[in-house]
Design an enzyme around this catalytic site. Structure first.
Site: not given
Length: 363
Positions: A101, A134, A214
């Site tokens: 992402h 992801d 992230s």
């Protein structure tokens, strides 16, 4: 009771089952929103946990000095916008591990730039990405010496201290510390094309994880990577910010996915070939069926069909565990390989049976 009467009953409550499932998921999401860098909304499964009141015992300064040179800040842009995140060098040759992402916005006609710890910037290319877990891998071409992060093992324990390194809100080289507060969490996060990504066996930590962390590094006291921070929980309507509930993809799974991406550019996951919906206890009692997963459809010629499963069967156990959620099947497609087998116990017209499903590669 005849088979035809059994076959007719599920259709009467199937719509109610779907509605009930949506309400349950909505209830979980209403109390706890787990978001990736630019998304929110999900559910979290139960797992072993510990109090987060214990301060980190890591000597954070030397750990930070060791890890920061391996961690980069990632800026991705594409036709629909831009975003930032983090990553770390996991192989020589300039390979960087991050979250899908973080860079997916650049996957179609966009660009990715990487900011190193010493302040210089290099363009990066996307080696490959896996929306289902992801995870993604980037590559930079540079003559500079790159420091590859050390990889830890799966022997992470609840309560052990950890340090998170990344770029929350684009602030490169940010270090936070805490403990592993739980293990084996299953966290569903929004993915691409209105589909979900699944964080399998995720490491839960109270080290602050914020948007931009992230893809970064969650490391142990030896500076070894034990997880890839991917999602953080926020209180609804609070404006965001860490509340001490962060989730990281375990290094063993992340490393396996990265290896496959580097070797082939893609990731092949396993495939059951069936669609299921959970049966709520009240619906099971009303329909005279066992609790479990109602099989809505079976892919002709797929693994489930080959093993003998049919539409309107009720799966009661998966590899010996009670069947309660569709996520159980999704987890297996991410943790097992094509060719692995899964034992499925089910009922049909009131009769119990067992099937061994040999998983295939996802088409």
């Amino acid at each position: 009771m005849s088979e035809s009467r059994h076959a007719r009953r599920p259709r009467r409550w199937l719509l109610w089952v779907a509605l009930g499932t949506a309400l349950v998921v909505g209830g979980v999401a209403g109390g706890l929103i787990v978001g990736a860098t630019q998304s929110s909304g999900s559910s979290v499964s139960s797992g072993t946990s510990a109090s987060s009141s214990t301060a980190s015992a890591c000597p954070v300064t030397p750990v930070a000095n060791q890890v920061i040179p391996s961690v980069v800040t990632i800026a991705a842009s594409g036709p629909s916008g831009s975003g930032t995140g983090s990553g770390e060098f996991i192989r020589s040759g300039g390979y960087i591990l991050t979250n899908n992402h973080v860079i997916s916005i650049a996957a179609n006609g966009g660009s990715v730039k990487v900011l190193f710890a010493d302040g210089h910037t290099e363009p990066a290319t996307i080696t490959g990405r896996d929306p289902q877990t992801d995870l993604a891998v980037l590559k930079v071409q540079t003559s500079r010496e790159l420091k590859v992060i050390s990889l830890g093992s799966s022997s992470v324990k609840v309560g052990q201290p950890v340090v998170a390194v990344g770029a929350p809100l684009g602030l490169s080289g940010t270090v936070t510390s805490g403990i592993v507060s739980a293990l084996d969490r299953t966290v569903e996060v929004p993915g691409e094309n209105d589909r979900s990504a699944l964080l399998v066996s995720a490491v839960q930590t109270d080290a602050s994880i914020n948007p931009g962390n992230s893809g970064g590094a969650l490391v142990n006291c030896e500076g070894q990577l034990v997880g890839v921070p991917t999602a953080g929980a926020t209180v609804p309507n609070s404006g965001g910010g860490s509340i001490g509930l962060g989730f990281a993809i375990p290094v063993v799974l992340a490393n396996r996915i990265a290896d496959e991406i580097i070797a082939t550019g893609t990731v092949t996951h396993a495939f059951f070939g069936l669609q299921t919906v959970p049966i709520p206890p009240a619906a099971a009692e009303q329909a005279g069926l066992p609790e479990g997963l109602f099989v809505q459809a079976v892919t002709p010629g797929g693994p489930a069909a080959t093993a003998g499963l049919r539409a309107e069967d009720v799966i009661t156990k998966i590899d010996g565990m009670p069947a309660t959620s569709n996520i159980q099947l999704q987890e297996l497609t991410l943790t097992k390989k094509p060719g692995d087998t899964v034992s499925i116990e089910y009922t049909r017209a009131g009769q119990s049976a067992t099937a061994t499903v040999t998983l295939a590669a996802q088409p």
